[in-house]
Design an enzyme around this catalytic site. Structure first.
Site, PDB file in Angstrom:
ATOM      1  N   GLU A 172     -76.102 -63.450 -19.338  1.00 56.65           N
ATOM      2  CA  GLU A 172     -75.198 -62.961 -20.455  1.00 56.65           C
ATOM      3  C   GLU A 172     -73.867 -63.505 -19.997  1.00 56.65           C
ATOM      4  OE1 GLU A 172     -74.563 -59.769 -23.321  1.00 56.65           O
ATOM      5  OE2 GLU A 172     -76.537 -59.085 -22.306  1.00 56.65           O
ATOM      6  N   ASN A 174     -80.361 -55.356 -27.846  1.00 57.49           N
ATOM      7  CA  ASN A 174     -81.660 -56.108 -27.310  1.00 57.49           C
ATOM      8  C   ASN A 174     -81.642 -55.321 -25.770  1.00 57.49           C
ATOM      9  OD1 ASN A 174     -82.157 -59.127 -28.828  1.00 57.49           O
ATOM     10  ND2 ASN A 174     -80.834 -57.672 -29.566  1.00 57.49           N
TER      11      ASN A 174
END
Length: 304
Positions: free
Chosen positions: A145, A196
């Protein structure tokens, strides 16, 4: 007069890399229609609800990366979802990858928008606690990320929706106590979360049996300690080879799970959130005006 807001959590099954954006938007509209039919006044979708969870890969092709991002919301492919909100008179919170142009610079955020019953933007949140790394770490389930997103720059804003104070958080944010405390101090009554989350961690196989417990634990603690309702929407099932945990839920200010998804499919859970319960819980244990002592917290911190 009693206050309440009926909340829908829209869990989705996997959104594979091969899925077309139009196909995914169709699925979200179908869930929003089911939510409206069930009497919901607000719905929450998962983190990165329009695409697969692409930070699981290292991608070097810039065009491929940008295909996962939304340069404008709503855009040509997502306008139909906003139109559906106006048609159904049911607002929603939607997680997506935001491509922002600020002062001639490109900036990328993991973002959630709160959209009103008129299909118009109410407010925006950008994920603060961005986990993972910018490069792969062999032998781990660490996502990348930090390669694709910078930490959010909007703080923890709270917005008025039908007279109810709503805040938002995204995935890893839910594990940090300051997320709920900041939202609470900013007046939140409901916190909407999208996530998620992998079912398994390669670096901690011995903790596999605790994954769902650790998924719900910080959200239940955050709801209880800050006297807020929490509604959290997950992606679930096997997405592009990775198992996602699911476990979407609605949590009361008592810390109890009031509703929980039981499948790994597109699933809707709905609950009427009794907002008066907030003041009841606050009187019992968490009268912040009476018991919070920020002056003493600072003193203790200085002594340490």
């Amino acid at each position: 007069m009693a206050r309440d807001l009926t909340i829908a959590v829209c869990q989705t099954s996997p959104i594979q890399k091969s899925a077309q954006r139009a196909e995914t938007v169709d699925r979200l509209i179908a869930l929003l229609e089911r939510a409206a039919a069930a009497g919901a006044e607000i719905a929450v979708f998962p983190e990165l609800a329009l695409t697969t969870f692409f930070p699981r890969w290292r991608i070097d092709d810039q065009a491929e990366i940008e295909a996962f991002f939304e340069p404008a919301m709503p855009g040509p492919q997502t306008q139909r979802l906003y139109d559906a909100a106006a048609r159904l008179r049911t607002g929603f919170a939607l997680g997506y990858a935001e491509l922002a142009r600020v002062d001639g610079k490109t900036r990328r955020f993991n973002t959630m928008d709160l959209v009103g019953q008129d299909g118009k933007l109410v407010g925006r949140y950008r994920k603060v606690h961005v986990p993972g790394s910018s490069e792969p770490e062999p032998g781990t389930t660490v996502h990348l990320e930090r390669r694709y997103f910078e930490p959010g720059d909007l703080g923890f804003p709270v917005f008025s929706y039908r007279g109810v104070r709503i805040g938002m958080a995204i995935c890893n944010d839910r594990r940090w106590p300051e997320t709920y405390r900041m939202l609470c101090l900013n007046g939140a009554e409901i916190v909407l979360i999208g996530y998620n989350t992998p079912l398994l961690l390669d670096e901690a196989p011995a903790l596999a049996h605790l994954r769902m417990f650790h998924n719900h634990l910080p959200m239940q603690a955050g709801a209880y300690q800050n006297t807020v309702w929490v509604a959290a929407a997950a992606k679930a099932g096997i997405e592009d080879g990775q198992a996602l945990i699911g476990g979407s839920c609605i949590i009361a200010p008592t810390g109890e799970i009031a509703a929980q998804a039981m499948s790994l499919d597109d699933e809707l859970i709905v609950h009427r959130a009794d907002l008066d319960l907030i003041s009841v819980c606050r009187k019992v244990n968490f009268d912040f005006a009476k018991y919070r002592r920020p002056d003493q917290y600072r003193l203790i911190a200085d002594q340490v």
